[in-house]
Write a protein that holds these residues in place. Structure first.
Motif, PDB file in Angstrom:
ATOM      1  N   ILE A   4       0.851  -1.191   0.000  1.00  0.00           N
ATOM      2  CA  ILE A   4       0.000   0.000   0.000  1.00  0.00           C
ATOM      3  C   ILE A   4       0.885   1.239   0.000  1.00  0.00           C
ATOM      4  N   THR A   5       0.849   1.985  -1.087  1.00  0.00           N
ATOM      5  CA  THR A   5       1.689   3.173  -1.216  1.00  0.00           C
ATOM      6  C   THR A   5       0.959   4.428  -0.753  1.00  0.00           C
ATOM      7  N   ALA A   6       1.739   5.466  -0.484  1.00  0.00           N
ATOM      8  CA  ALA A   6       1.164   6.751  -0.070  1.00  0.00           C
ATOM      9  C   ALA A   6       0.294   7.327  -1.179  1.00  0.00           C
ATOM     10  N   ALA A   7       0.679   7.093  -2.425  1.00  0.00           N
ATOM     11  CA  ALA A   7      -0.097   7.604  -3.563  1.00  0.00           C
ATOM     12  C   ALA A   7      -1.477   6.941  -3.614  1.00  0.00           C
ATOM     13  N   LEU A  27      -7.582  -0.056   2.178  1.00  0.00           N
ATOM     14  CA  LEU A  27      -6.725  -0.657   1.149  1.00  0.00           C
ATOM     15  C   LEU A  27      -6.062  -1.930   1.663  1.00  0.00           C
ATOM     16  N   GLY A  28      -5.717  -1.930   2.931  1.00  0.00           N
ATOM     17  CA  GLY A  28      -5.138  -3.135   3.513  1.00  0.00           C
ATOM     18  C   GLY A  28      -6.132  -4.274   3.583  1.00  0.00           C
ATOM     19  N   GLU A  29      -7.374  -3.946   3.906  1.00  0.00           N
ATOM     20  CA  GLU A  29      -8.429  -4.957   4.021  1.00  0.00           C
ATOM     21  C   GLU A  29      -8.835  -5.525   2.663  1.00  0.00           C
ATOM     22  N   THR A  30      -8.583  -4.763   1.608  1.00  0.00           N
ATOM     23  CA  THR A  30      -9.021  -5.188   0.270  1.00  0.00           C
ATOM     24  C   THR A  30      -7.847  -5.479  -0.663  1.00  0.00           C
ATOM     25  N   ALA A  31      -6.659  -5.711  -0.066  1.00  0.00           N
ATOM     26  CA  ALA A  31      -5.466  -6.078  -0.841  1.00  0.00           C
ATOM     27  C   ALA A  31      -5.122  -5.060  -1.917  1.00  0.00           C
ATOM     28  N   GLY A  32      -5.393  -3.789  -1.638  1.00  0.00           N
ATOM     29  CA  GLY A  32      -5.025  -2.732  -2.559  1.00  0.00           C
ATOM     30  C   GLY A  32      -5.995  -2.493  -3.701  1.00  0.00           C
ATOM     31  N   ASP A  33      -7.141  -3.162  -3.690  1.00  0.00           N
ATOM     32  CA  ASP A  33      -8.139  -2.982  -4.740  1.00  0.00           C
ATOM     33  C   ASP A  33      -8.887  -1.673  -4.480  1.00  0.00           C
ATOM     34  N   GLU A  35     -11.432  -0.007  -6.011  1.00  0.00           N
ATOM     35  CA  GLU A  35     -12.893  -0.017  -6.017  1.00  0.00           C
ATOM     36  C   GLU A  35     -13.446  -0.751  -4.802  1.00  0.00           C
ATOM     37  N   ALA A  36     -12.784  -1.851  -4.451  1.00  0.00           N
ATOM     38  CA  ALA A  36     -13.228  -2.601  -3.274  1.00  0.00           C
ATOM     39  C   ALA A  36     -13.024  -1.774  -2.009  1.00  0.00           C
ATOM     40  N   ALA A  37     -11.948  -0.985  -1.987  1.00  0.00           N
ATOM     41  CA  ALA A  37     -11.677  -0.133  -0.836  1.00  0.00           C
ATOM     42  C   ALA A  37     -12.746   0.955  -0.698  1.00  0.00           C
ATOM     43  N   VAL A  38     -13.186   1.500  -1.850  1.00  0.00           N
ATOM     44  CA  VAL A  38     -14.274   2.491  -1.822  1.00  0.00           C
ATOM     45  C   VAL A  38     -15.523   1.857  -1.234  1.00  0.00           C
ATOM     46  N   ASP A  39     -15.839   0.636  -1.673  1.00  0.00           N
ATOM     47  CA  ASP A  39     -17.017  -0.059  -1.166  1.00  0.00           C
ATOM     48  C   ASP A  39     -16.877  -0.355   0.328  1.00  0.00           C
ATOM     49  N   TRP A  40     -15.645  -0.701   0.743  1.00  0.00           N
ATOM     50  CA  TRP A  40     -15.398  -0.990   2.156  1.00  0.00           C
ATOM     51  C   TRP A  40     -15.679   0.250   3.009  1.00  0.00           C
ATOM     52  N   LEU A  41     -15.215   1.401   2.524  1.00  0.00           N
ATOM     53  CA  LEU A  41     -15.455   2.649   3.244  1.00  0.00           C
ATOM     54  C   LEU A  41     -16.931   3.014   3.255  1.00  0.00           C
ATOM     55  N   ARG A  42     -17.592   2.770   2.138  1.00  0.00           N
ATOM     56  CA  ARG A  42     -19.031   3.060   2.072  1.00  0.00           C
ATOM     57  C   ARG A  42     -19.799   2.192   3.048  1.00  0.00           C
ATOM     58  N   ALA A  43     -19.393   0.932   3.136  1.00  0.00           N
ATOM     59  CA  ALA A  43     -20.061   0.001   4.049  1.00  0.00           C
ATOM     60  C   ALA A  43     -19.886   0.423   5.499  1.00  0.00           C
ATOM     61  N   LYS A  44     -18.734   1.033   5.782  1.00  0.00           N
ATOM     62  CA  LYS A  44     -18.464   1.504   7.133  1.00  0.00           C
ATOM     63  C   LYS A  44     -19.067   2.883   7.399  1.00  0.00           C
ATOM     64  N   GLY A  45     -19.652   3.478   6.358  1.00  0.00           N
ATOM     65  CA  GLY A  45     -20.247   4.803   6.516  1.00  0.00           C
ATOM     66  C   GLY A  45     -19.251   5.934   6.483  1.00  0.00           C
ATOM     67  N   LEU A  46     -18.009   5.636   6.083  1.00  0.00           N
ATOM     68  CA  LEU A  46     -16.956   6.652   6.109  1.00  0.00           C
ATOM     69  C   LEU A  46     -16.842   7.430   4.806  1.00  0.00           C
ATOM     70  N   ALA A  47     -17.279   6.856   3.698  1.00  0.00           N
ATOM     71  CA  ALA A  47     -17.176   7.544   2.415  1.00  0.00           C
ATOM     72  C   ALA A  47     -18.306   8.540   2.224  1.00  0.00           C
TER      73      ALA A  47
END
Length: 308
Positions: A4-7, A27-33, A35-47
C-alpha cells in the motif's frame, strides 16, 4: 499482502473524503483494490462524508477551556444550528477544545492530534462524525492565550452548553494579585469583549493596512469640507485617532459601567489590590465570522427531498 503506497492512500482519500488512516486500513483490508476499498469505506459509513464536503458549514459551536494560566478557544462548524444541539457534536467540541490547550493556536496541528479513545486523529474522528450525523463539519480555527502568572478567564455568549456557544472569549490578566480579585475583573472584561468586539488590545496591535484604510476614508470625508489644507490634515488625524480609540480594548468605554475606559478600570483594580495588574491580551471568536453563507430555497429543498 499488497504493497500500500502513499499515492494509493492519497487517491482513495480524494475519491471518498475519508480520513487518511481509514483509507490506509481500507486498502489493507481489500489487498489494494481501489474499487473494493471504496465499497469498504461506504459500508463503514466513512465515504459518505465526501458527498457532504462541498456544503457550506457556517453554523456549529465555539468552545472555550481554561487550565491554570492558559486558555484555548476552538471553532467547529456545521451546516445547520440543529447539529450544535447534537450530543455527539458537543462531545467532540468539548474534547478538541481540551486538546487545544496543548496543541497551540494551529488548527492543522490540532487536527493531527490523536483523538482520545483510539479513533485515529481528530480529523479522522471529525470525518466519522460527518458520516454519523449527516452534515458537513469542519475544524475551522483555534486560538490560545497564556499569562506567566495571574488568570485567564473564559466567557461564552449565547451558551448552548457549558463552555460552548456562538461567541467565545478569553481574557488574560497578569498579576500577583489574588485570584478572587482577578477572576471577577477578567470575566467582566471578557463580557465586554463579547459585546464591544475590539479589533486589538491597543493601537500598536492594529493592522497598519487597516489604519491606512481609515486614513483614506477620513481624507475623502475631509476633502469635501472646504477647509484649508492644514485643517484638513488635523481632521484626518483626528478621524484616525478616533477610530483607533474605538477599536482598541484598552481605550473602549467599559460596557459594565458605561463611563470608564477599560484601561482605567484595570488601573483602579490594581490600585485597590496594591499590586500591578496588566491586561495582557484577549481572544474573541464569533461563530461563522467571515464565512459567506449560501442562500437556500427551503421550499425547493423540501420538494426535492420528497422527489418532486
Amino acid at each position: 499482502m499488497a504493497d500500500i503506497t502513499a499515492a494509493m492512500v492519497k487517491d482513495l482519500r480524494e475519491k471518498t473524503g475519508a480520513g487518511m488512516m481509514d483509507c490506509k486500513k481500507a486498502l489493507g483490508e481489500t489487498a489494494g483494490d481501489m474499487e473494493a476499498a471504496v465499497d469498504w469505506l461506504r459500508a463503514k459509513g466513512l465515504a459518505a462524508a465526501a458527498k457532504k464536503a462541498g456544503r457550506t458549514a457556517a453554523e456549529g459551536l465555539v468552545g472555550v477551556a481554561v487550565s491554570g494560566t492558559k486558555g484555548a478557544a476552538v471553532e467547529v462548524n456545521s451546516e445547520t444550528d440543529f447539529v450544535a444541539k447534537n450530543e455527539i457534536f458537543q462531545a467532540f467540541v468539548t474534547t478538541v477544545t481540551g486538546l487545544a490547550l496543548t496543541s497551540g493556536a494551529d488548527a492543522d496541528a490540532l487536527g493531527a492530534m490523536p483523538f482520545p479513545g483510539g479513533d485515529g486523529s481528530v480529523t479522522d474522528k471529525l470525518t466519522a462524525n460527518i458520516a454519523t450525523i449527516g452534515e458537513n463539519q469542519s475544524l475551522r480555527r483555534t486560538a490560545m492565550l497564556e499569562v506567566s502568572q495571574g488568570v485567564v478567564a473564559a466567557y461564552v455568549h449565547n451558551a448552548i452548553a457549558p463552555g460552548m456557544g456562538r461567541i467565545g472569549v478569553l481574557v488574560g490578566l497578569e498579576s500577583a494579585a489574588a485570584a478572587d480579585v482577578l477572576e471577577p475583573l477578567a470575566k467582566q472584561i471578557a463580557m465586554h469583549v463579547a459585546a464591544a468586539s475590539p479589533l486589538a488590545l491597543d493601537e500598536a496591535g492594529l493592522d497598519p493596512a487597516l489604519i491606512e484604510r481609515e486614513r483614506a476614508i477620513a481624507r475623502e470625508k475631509a476633502a469635501t469640507s472646504g477647509k484649508p489644507a492644514e485643517i484638513i490634515e488635523k481632521m484626518i488625524e483626528g478621524g484616525v485617532r478616533k477610530f483607533a480609540q474605538e477599536a482598541t480594548l484598552v481605550n473602549q468605554i467599559f460596557v459594565i459601567d458605561g463611563k470608564s475606559k477599560v484601561a482605567d478600570v484595570v488601573a483602579a483594580a490594581a490600585k485597590a489590590a496594591g499590586t500591578p495588574i496588566a491586561l495582557k491580551g484577549f481572544v474573541r471568536i464569533q461563530l461563522g465570522e467571515g464565512i459567506e453563507k449560501q442562500q437556500s430555497d427551503f421550499a425547493a429543498e423540501v420538494a426535492a427531498a420528497a422527489g418532486r
